[in-house]
Design a protein around this motif. Structure first.
Motif, PDB file in Angstrom:
ATOM      1  N   ARG A   1       0.816  -1.214   0.000  1.00 19.49           N
ATOM      2  CA  ARG A   1       0.000   0.000   0.000  1.00 19.49           C
ATOM      3  C   ARG A   1       0.850   1.265   0.000  1.00 19.49           C
ATOM      4  O   ARG A   1       0.336   2.368  -0.212  1.00 19.49           O
ATOM      5  CB  ARG A   1      -0.965   0.017   1.173  1.00 19.49           C
ATOM      6  CG  ARG A   1      -0.329   0.082   2.544  1.00 19.49           C
ATOM      7  CD  ARG A   1      -1.313   0.438   3.643  1.00 19.49           C
ATOM      8  NE  ARG A   1      -2.622  -0.146   3.485  1.00 19.49           N
ATOM      9  CZ  ARG A   1      -3.752   0.493   3.740  1.00 19.49           C
ATOM     10  NH1 ARG A   1      -3.719   1.743   4.187  1.00 19.49           N
ATOM     11  NH2 ARG A   1      -4.913  -0.093   3.575  1.00 19.49           N
ATOM     12  N   TYR A   2       2.172   1.120   0.259  1.00 20.43           N
ATOM     13  CA  TYR A   2       3.071   2.285   0.252  1.00 20.43           C
ATOM     14  C   TYR A   2       3.874   2.384  -1.048  1.00 20.43           C
ATOM     15  O   TYR A   2       4.714   3.264  -1.181  1.00 20.43           O
ATOM     16  CB  TYR A   2       4.012   2.210   1.453  1.00 20.43           C
ATOM     17  CG  TYR A   2       3.264   2.054   2.757  1.00 20.43           C
ATOM     18  CD1 TYR A   2       2.634   3.143   3.352  1.00 20.43           C
ATOM     19  CD2 TYR A   2       3.136   0.812   3.359  1.00 20.43           C
ATOM     20  CE1 TYR A   2       1.907   2.995   4.524  1.00 20.43           C
ATOM     21  CE2 TYR A   2       2.411   0.649   4.536  1.00 20.43           C
ATOM     22  CZ  TYR A   2       1.797   1.744   5.107  1.00 20.43           C
ATOM     23  OH  TYR A   2       1.068   1.594   6.259  1.00 20.43           O
ATOM     24  N   ASN A   3       3.614   1.485  -1.997  1.00 20.01           N
ATOM     25  CA  ASN A   3       4.339   1.496  -3.268  1.00 20.01           C
ATOM     26  C   ASN A   3       3.998   2.772  -4.054  1.00 20.01           C
ATOM     27  O   ASN A   3       2.830   3.128  -4.215  1.00 20.01           O
ATOM     28  CB  ASN A   3       3.964   0.256  -4.076  1.00 20.01           C
ATOM     29  CG  ASN A   3       4.755   0.132  -5.352  1.00 20.01           C
ATOM     30  OD1 ASN A   3       4.435   0.774  -6.348  1.00 20.01           O
ATOM     31  ND2 ASN A   3       5.787  -0.686  -5.331  1.00 20.01           N
ATOM     32  N   HIS A   4       5.039   3.445  -4.551  1.00 15.42           N
ATOM     33  CA  HIS A   4       4.847   4.715  -5.263  1.00 15.42           C
ATOM     34  C   HIS A   4       3.908   4.568  -6.462  1.00 15.42           C
ATOM     35  O   HIS A   4       3.083   5.454  -6.730  1.00 15.42           O
ATOM     36  CB  HIS A   4       6.190   5.259  -5.751  1.00 15.42           C
ATOM     37  CG  HIS A   4       7.151   5.603  -4.652  1.00 15.42           C
ATOM     38  ND1 HIS A   4       6.745   5.952  -3.380  1.00 15.42           N
ATOM     39  CD2 HIS A   4       8.523   5.662  -4.637  1.00 15.42           C
ATOM     40  CE1 HIS A   4       7.796   6.205  -2.635  1.00 15.42           C
ATOM     41  NE2 HIS A   4       8.885   6.037  -3.364  1.00 15.42           N
ATOM     42  N   HIS A   5       4.038   3.467  -7.192  1.00 14.66           N
ATOM     43  CA  HIS A   5       3.229   3.282  -8.397  1.00 14.66           C
ATOM     44  C   HIS A   5       1.760   3.070  -8.049  1.00 14.66           C
ATOM     45  O   HIS A   5       0.868   3.560  -8.750  1.00 14.66           O
ATOM     46  CB  HIS A   5       3.761   2.112  -9.214  1.00 14.66           C
ATOM     47  CG  HIS A   5       5.180   2.277  -9.666  1.00 14.66           C
ATOM     48  ND1 HIS A   5       5.608   3.349 -10.415  1.00 14.66           N
ATOM     49  CD2 HIS A   5       6.287   1.504  -9.443  1.00 14.66           C
ATOM     50  CE1 HIS A   5       6.909   3.244 -10.656  1.00 14.66           C
ATOM     51  NE2 HIS A   5       7.345   2.129 -10.064  1.00 14.66           N
TER      52      HIS A   5
ATOM     53  N   ARG B   1      12.356  -1.582  -0.164  1.00 13.03           N
ATOM     54  CA  ARG B   1      13.015  -0.567   0.665  1.00 13.03           C
ATOM     55  C   ARG B   1      12.058   0.573   1.004  1.00 13.03           C
ATOM     56  O   ARG B   1      11.827   0.885   2.183  1.00 13.03           O
ATOM     57  CB  ARG B   1      14.268  -0.030  -0.030  1.00 13.03           C
ATOM     58  CG  ARG B   1      14.922   1.113   0.752  1.00 13.03           C
ATOM     59  CD  ARG B   1      16.126   1.680   0.020  1.00 13.03           C
ATOM     60  NE  ARG B   1      16.629   2.858   0.712  1.00 13.03           N
ATOM     61  CZ  ARG B   1      17.850   3.003   1.203  1.00 13.03           C
ATOM     62  NH1 ARG B   1      18.705   2.000   1.109  1.00 13.03           N
ATOM     63  NH2 ARG B   1      18.216   4.118   1.797  1.00 13.03           N
ATOM     64  N   HIS B   2      11.480   1.214  -0.021  1.00  7.18           N
ATOM     65  CA  HIS B   2      10.619   2.361   0.262  1.00  7.18           C
ATOM     66  C   HIS B   2       9.291   1.921   0.870  1.00  7.18           C
ATOM     67  O   HIS B   2       8.667   2.666   1.633  1.00  7.18           O
ATOM     68  CB  HIS B   2      10.410   3.210  -0.996  1.00  7.18           C
ATOM     69  CG  HIS B   2       9.375   2.714  -1.951  1.00  7.18           C
ATOM     70  ND1 HIS B   2       9.586   1.638  -2.785  1.00  7.18           N
ATOM     71  CD2 HIS B   2       8.112   3.158  -2.223  1.00  7.18           C
ATOM     72  CE1 HIS B   2       8.514   1.445  -3.538  1.00  7.18           C
ATOM     73  NE2 HIS B   2       7.603   2.345  -3.214  1.00  7.18           N
ATOM     74  N   GLU B   3       8.861   0.684   0.569  1.00  8.75           N
ATOM     75  CA  GLU B   3       7.597   0.206   1.126  1.00  8.75           C
ATOM     76  C   GLU B   3       7.709  -0.036   2.632  1.00  8.75           C
ATOM     77  O   GLU B   3       6.804   0.322   3.397  1.00  8.75           O
ATOM     78  CB  GLU B   3       7.163  -1.070   0.401  1.00  8.75           C
ATOM     79  CG  GLU B   3       6.805  -0.818  -1.063  1.00  8.75           C
ATOM     80  CD  GLU B   3       6.614  -2.083  -1.866  1.00  8.75           C
ATOM     81  OE1 GLU B   3       6.274  -1.988  -3.052  1.00  8.75           O
ATOM     82  OE2 GLU B   3       6.834  -3.189  -1.307  1.00  8.75           O
ATOM     83  N   TYR B   4       8.806  -0.630   3.076  1.00 11.76           N
ATOM     84  CA  TYR B   4       8.972  -0.884   4.507  1.00 11.76           C
ATOM     85  C   TYR B   4       9.303   0.403   5.269  1.00 11.76           C
ATOM     86  O   TYR B   4       8.938   0.533   6.443  1.00 11.76           O
ATOM     87  CB  TYR B   4      10.003  -1.986   4.739  1.00 11.76           C
ATOM     88  CG  TYR B   4       9.375  -3.358   4.589  1.00 11.76           C
ATOM     89  CD1 TYR B   4       8.974  -4.089   5.696  1.00 11.76           C
ATOM     90  CD2 TYR B   4       9.136  -3.896   3.332  1.00 11.76           C
ATOM     91  CE1 TYR B   4       8.368  -5.326   5.563  1.00 11.76           C
ATOM     92  CE2 TYR B   4       8.520  -5.128   3.185  1.00 11.76           C
ATOM     93  CZ  TYR B   4       8.135  -5.842   4.297  1.00 11.76           C
ATOM     94  OH  TYR B   4       7.519  -7.064   4.160  1.00 11.76           O
TER      95      TYR B   4
END
Length: 434
Positions: free
Chosen positions: A121-125, A262-265
């Motif tokens: 749910r935090y994925n940029h795309h 990385r960015h998701e966690y």
């Protein structure tokens, strides 16, 4: 925030690295049954344990991250919540909806944060796709979420993923929560329409296909596959009513294996810290997703399918009193049709009325609710609060105020009021087929 990490398997490194990158976080303790895994991390003040109960008793953590096998999520989380320690639990929140509801109830009871880690749910795309979709979600003709991978490339030495007793199943309970949460981020709450399980090996499904419907009537398709020979596909395709097709590839631009994590966690930890700081106890969609997975297993295995959609209501007036001599009377009707916009009163009882004319004296009053869509209320329907707590089941109807409104009589193990339920005007209460 001082973190403890429970379980040092395949997922733990992504949390550990996120803690390292965060200037507001410290790794206070780690726990794993294998001392060899904890030894390398027991430095710079980080304590090592082989029993999570000893870690909690040490009092060195403000929060714990649970990456244990799925079947022990509930017991570890409830122990932490009872110790006043906030919980960030790797998906799924639990194996069964009963366990998930107990966890949610423990968070409310202790006033401690329970958080489900849905990393996608935090994925940029995905977030960019959410912004690109029309505000009127009814303009989405179809949403398809694909989550395909070779599971053996992802689990490292964690063989419990392939043990249905510890994992709870296969691709549906492992990848399903992320895929369902992605759909929820885009189109809101979901109801299962049907499910198919396939490529079953030793009791584990390697393929699952789910058909769902959003509250706004958007058809959603979720396709899961654990059996790719190599590589992975994790994307969402939104087909709009005007023929436009929008797509989000979770892995686009992330060329290294699992580099998108990385960015998701980082997003998980940031959101978790915000929830703790705000004093929130709700686990978000955690309980709802567990229930959808449970429903999908029941449908996919040919068990009884649900015959109606859940009905949402909005609390419009709170009631706080109880009575032991109310003198209500059960009507002859086992079902009642309710139109959208109708307002009815919810009354709980510890009496056990069984037939028309039965007297109901011991009652607790929750309040008045407005039905958000037309439905049929039936005997045995479950009445659930927004956080998943079960109030009780519909025992029937009292018509002493009809035609102004029905008293919907809810059989429960205690007398609920707006106070004990901790509800407020505007909160959602659902009627779900039992």
């Amino acid at each position: 925030m001082r973190y403890g990490v429970l379980g040092l398997g395949a997922i733990a490194p992504y949390f550990l690295k996120a803690i390292e990158r965060c200037p507001h976080s410290t790794l206070a303790a780690v726990c794993d049954l294998d001392p060899a895994k904890t030894e390398s991390l027991a430095k710079d003040g980080t304590l090592a344990f082989t029993d999570y109960r000893e870690l909690l008793a040490a009092g060195v953590c403000d929060a714990v991250i649970i990456t244990l096998p799925n079947h022990v999520h509930a017991e570890a989380a409830i122990a932490a919540l009872d110790a006043g320690v906030a919980v960030c639990c790797e998906k799924p929140l639990a194996v069964t909806s009963a366990e998930a509801s107990r966890m949610a109830a423990a968070a409310v009871r202790t006033g401690t944060t329970l958080f489900t880690a849905f990393h996608r749910r935090y994925n940029h795309h995905l977030l960019a796709l959410r912004e690109a979709l029309p505000e009127d979600r009814s303009q989405i003709a179809k949403l398809t979420v694909r989550y395909h991978e070779n599971i053996l490339e992802h689990i490292g030495g964690d063989r419990w993923y392939l043990d249905p007793e510890r994992c709870g199943g296969g691709c549906l309970i492992d990848n399903g929560p992320n895929a369902l949460d992605m759909a929820h981020v885009l189109v809101g709450g979901l109801t299962l329409v049907g499910a198919r399980l396939a490529d079953v090996r030793a009791g584990i499904e390697y393929v699952a296909e789910l058909d769902l419907m959003s509250q706004d009537g958007v058809p959603v398709r979720v396709e899961l596959d654990w059996a790719l020979t190599t590589g992975e596909t994790k994307d969402v395709v939104a087909e709009l009513a005007d023929g436009t097709v929008l797509r989000a590839d979770m892995l686009e631009g992330f060329t290294a294996f699992k580099s998108s994590l990385r960015h998701e966690y980082d997003g998980i930890l940031a959101d978790f810290r915000d929830q703790v700081a705000a004093g929130r106890t709700s686990c978000g969609t955690g309980v709802e997703i567990v229930r959808l997975v449970e429903d999908a297993y029941a449908a996919g295995r040919g068990e009884r399918r649900r015959s109606k959609l859940p009905a949402r209501t909005k609390v419009v007036r709170l009631l706080f009193h109880t009575s032991d001599k109310r003198g209500m009377s059960l009507s002859e009707w086992g079902t009642r049709c309710v139109s959208a916009g109708e307002i009815h009163e919810l009354v709980t009882t510890t009496d056990r009325p069984r037939g028309a004319g039965d007297r109901i004296d011991a009652v607790g009053f929750l309040g008045f609710v407005e039905f958000q869509e037309g439905t049929v209320i039936a005997l045995g329907d479950e009445v659930r609060l927004a956080d998943g707590r079960l109030v009780g089941t519909v025992a029937g109807f009292d018509e002493c105020h009809f035609p102004n409104h029905y008293n919907v009589v809810i059989a429960s193990d205690r007398l609920w009021t707006a106070t004990s339920a901790a509800i407020r005007p505007g909160d959602e209460i659902r009627f779900v087929e039992g």
